[in-house]
Each structure stands twice: as C-alpha cells, then as structure tokens.
Design a protein around this motif. Sequence first.
Motif, mmCIF file in Angstrom:
data_model
loop_
_atom_site.group_PDB
_atom_site.id
_atom_site.type_symbol
_atom_site.label_atom_id
_atom_site.label_comp_id
_atom_site.label_asym_id
_atom_site.label_seq_id
_atom_site.Cartn_x
_atom_site.Cartn_y
_atom_site.Cartn_z
ATOM 1 N N LEU A 45 -114.736 -18.190 -31.535
ATOM 2 C CA LEU A 45 -114.853 -19.633 -31.373
ATOM 3 C C LEU A 45 -115.543 -19.913 -30.047
ATOM 4 O O LEU A 45 -115.132 -19.410 -29.001
ATOM 5 C CB LEU A 45 -113.457 -20.260 -31.390
ATOM 6 C CG LEU A 45 -113.302 -21.745 -31.522
ATOM 7 C CD1 LEU A 45 -113.950 -22.269 -32.794
ATOM 8 C CD2 LEU A 45 -111.828 -22.112 -31.540
ATOM 9 N N PHE A 46 -116.620 -20.704 -30.112
ATOM 10 C CA PHE A 46 -117.366 -21.094 -28.918
ATOM 11 C C PHE A 46 -117.137 -22.583 -28.672
ATOM 12 O O PHE A 46 -116.988 -23.348 -29.616
ATOM 13 C CB PHE A 46 -118.866 -20.837 -29.107
ATOM 14 C CG PHE A 46 -119.234 -19.391 -29.251
ATOM 15 C CD1 PHE A 46 -119.419 -18.589 -28.129
ATOM 16 C CD2 PHE A 46 -119.415 -18.826 -30.502
ATOM 17 C CE1 PHE A 46 -119.767 -17.256 -28.264
ATOM 18 C CE2 PHE A 46 -119.770 -17.501 -30.643
ATOM 19 C CZ PHE A 46 -119.942 -16.711 -29.519
ATOM 20 N N TYR A 47 -117.155 -22.968 -27.404
ATOM 21 C CA TYR A 47 -116.938 -24.359 -27.021
ATOM 22 C C TYR A 47 -118.109 -24.848 -26.169
ATOM 23 O O TYR A 47 -118.626 -24.100 -25.338
ATOM 24 C CB TYR A 47 -115.652 -24.497 -26.195
ATOM 25 C CG TYR A 47 -114.416 -24.051 -26.921
ATOM 26 C CD1 TYR A 47 -113.690 -24.939 -27.707
ATOM 27 C CD2 TYR A 47 -113.983 -22.734 -26.827
ATOM 28 C CE1 TYR A 47 -112.546 -24.522 -28.377
ATOM 29 C CE2 TYR A 47 -112.836 -22.314 -27.498
ATOM 30 C CZ TYR A 47 -112.128 -23.207 -28.261
ATOM 31 O OH TYR A 47 -111.003 -22.801 -28.933
ATOM 32 N N GLY A 48 -118.480 -26.102 -26.372
ATOM 33 C CA GLY A 48 -119.543 -26.713 -25.580
ATOM 34 C C GLY A 48 -119.282 -28.196 -25.422
ATOM 35 O O GLY A 48 -118.290 -28.732 -25.925
ATOM 36 N N ARG A 49 -120.200 -28.873 -24.738
ATOM 37 C CA ARG A 49 -120.070 -30.310 -24.524
ATOM 38 C C ARG A 49 -121.441 -30.944 -24.636
ATOM 39 O O ARG A 49 -122.395 -30.510 -23.985
ATOM 40 C CB ARG A 49 -119.465 -30.590 -23.150
ATOM 41 C CG ARG A 49 -119.112 -32.057 -22.911
ATOM 42 C CD ARG A 49 -118.403 -32.247 -21.573
ATOM 43 N NE ARG A 49 -119.267 -31.986 -20.443
ATOM 44 C CZ ARG A 49 -120.055 -32.900 -19.858
ATOM 45 N NH1 ARG A 49 -120.077 -34.127 -20.301
ATOM 46 N NH2 ARG A 49 -120.803 -32.572 -18.829
ATOM 47 N N LEU A 50 -121.537 -31.967 -25.461
ATOM 48 C CA LEU A 50 -122.760 -32.730 -25.663
ATOM 49 C C LEU A 50 -122.657 -34.016 -24.838
ATOM 50 O O LEU A 50 -121.618 -34.676 -24.850
ATOM 51 C CB LEU A 50 -122.905 -33.066 -27.153
ATOM 52 C CG LEU A 50 -124.103 -33.872 -27.603
ATOM 53 C CD1 LEU A 50 -125.389 -33.104 -27.339
ATOM 54 C CD2 LEU A 50 -123.976 -34.191 -29.093
ATOM 55 N N HIS A 51 -123.727 -34.345 -24.115
ATOM 56 C CA HIS A 51 -123.738 -35.546 -23.278
ATOM 57 C C HIS A 51 -125.173 -36.008 -23.103
ATOM 58 O O HIS A 51 -126.105 -35.347 -23.573
ATOM 59 C CB HIS A 51 -123.056 -35.276 -21.931
ATOM 60 C CG HIS A 51 -123.591 -34.074 -21.230
ATOM 61 N ND1 HIS A 51 -124.687 -34.109 -20.406
ATOM 62 C CD2 HIS A 51 -123.185 -32.772 -21.283
ATOM 63 C CE1 HIS A 51 -124.932 -32.880 -19.953
ATOM 64 N NE2 HIS A 51 -124.026 -32.058 -20.472
ATOM 65 N N HIS A 52 -125.367 -37.131 -22.427
ATOM 66 C CA HIS A 52 -126.715 -37.695 -22.266
ATOM 67 C C HIS A 52 -127.671 -36.742 -21.563
ATOM 68 O O HIS A 52 -128.876 -36.817 -21.779
ATOM 69 C CB HIS A 52 -126.659 -39.031 -21.523
ATOM 70 C CG HIS A 52 -126.054 -40.118 -22.339
ATOM 71 N ND1 HIS A 52 -126.674 -40.665 -23.439
ATOM 72 C CD2 HIS A 52 -124.861 -40.740 -22.247
ATOM 73 C CE1 HIS A 52 -125.897 -41.591 -23.971
ATOM 74 N NE2 HIS A 52 -124.782 -41.655 -23.271
ATOM 75 N N GLY A 53 -127.152 -35.865 -20.755
ATOM 76 C CA GLY A 53 -127.998 -34.899 -20.056
ATOM 77 C C GLY A 53 -128.389 -33.713 -20.916
ATOM 78 O O GLY A 53 -129.220 -32.896 -20.525
ATOM 79 N N GLY A 54 -127.794 -33.566 -22.086
ATOM 80 C CA GLY A 54 -128.111 -32.447 -22.969
ATOM 81 C C GLY A 54 -126.859 -31.820 -23.556
ATOM 82 O O GLY A 54 -125.865 -32.492 -23.808
ATOM 83 N N LEU A 55 -126.932 -30.543 -23.734
ATOM 84 C CA LEU A 55 -125.845 -29.766 -24.314
ATOM 85 C C LEU A 55 -125.495 -28.668 -23.317
ATOM 86 O O LEU A 55 -126.363 -27.881 -22.930
ATOM 87 C CB LEU A 55 -126.300 -29.171 -25.649
ATOM 88 C CG LEU A 55 -125.333 -28.312 -26.442
ATOM 89 C CD1 LEU A 55 -124.105 -29.124 -26.856
ATOM 90 C CD2 LEU A 55 -126.024 -27.767 -27.698
ATOM 91 N N ASP A 56 -124.253 -28.661 -22.863
ATOM 92 C CA ASP A 56 -123.822 -27.622 -21.929
ATOM 93 C C ASP A 56 -123.781 -26.274 -22.633
ATOM 94 O O ASP A 56 -123.538 -26.207 -23.844
ATOM 95 C CB ASP A 56 -122.434 -27.934 -21.372
ATOM 96 C CG ASP A 56 -122.436 -29.075 -20.378
ATOM 97 O OD1 ASP A 56 -123.524 -29.461 -19.912
ATOM 98 O OD2 ASP A 56 -121.344 -29.581 -20.057
ATOM 99 N N PRO A 57 -123.992 -25.190 -21.888
ATOM 100 C CA PRO A 57 -123.898 -23.854 -22.494
ATOM 101 C C PRO A 57 -122.529 -23.625 -23.146
ATOM 102 O O PRO A 57 -121.506 -24.092 -22.642
ATOM 103 C CB PRO A 57 -124.092 -22.910 -21.304
ATOM 104 C CG PRO A 57 -124.865 -23.716 -20.312
ATOM 105 C CD PRO A 57 -124.377 -25.125 -20.478
#
Length: 115
Positions: A45-57
């Motif tokens: 399972l991988f986790y990330g975060r999507l936001h106005h600046g893009g997609l975090d690794p």
Amino acid sequence: MASVEECRAALAKLVAQFDEIDEESRAKHVVERTVSCRVSDLGVLFYGRLHHGGLDPFDEQPPADGKDADVKVTIASDDLISLVDGELDLARALLGGRVKIDASFGDLLRLRRLL
C-alpha cells in the motif's frame, strides 16, 4: 507480475506527470486529497497527497494522522505500470474491473480530467 520497485518507479513517474499539468488546470480541477494505492497482487500500500502544487511522492508509510485516504485506488502491479505508461485507459480499466477507485463522485470526475 511487476515488482514493488517497478510499482514505486511507476508512481514516481505519475508524480512527474502531474508536475507537467499546467497551473490553471490544477487550480480548476485539484482539491487537496490524500490518496492510497493498494497494489493487490503484491499486498503493498502506497500513500500520497494531491494538492494545488501537484502530487506528493508516494510512500509506504501511512499518514501520521491515522485517517483513511480520501481517494483509494486498488490495482494490480502490471495494470499500474500500463496505466501510468498510457497503455491502459482509466475508464476502460474501471469498467472492466481492473482498477477500483473508492472516492466521492466529484473526486472521480476531477481525477478523470487530470489523468
């Protein structure tokens, strides 16, 4: 079946692809969301975060807040690589049951516009 390292590389490529999306499109279609990607055949399972600046690794460490991800993707390793490489269409993969996305309808529409 692809390896965990190949999946990690595919997710890094996805992050780079999100960086190429112009700021206007991101501002229009992106809202801050936490994302999890479960690679079903590898049990990882991988986790990330999507936001106005893009997609975090993506990382294998769950978020510190312990909350479930807003957008949960379940996909097989080979399909993940094919999807990121543009060889697998997301809509067809969803309809064919090759990809499962657990998210609000609004989030699904936003993701469709970005992928």
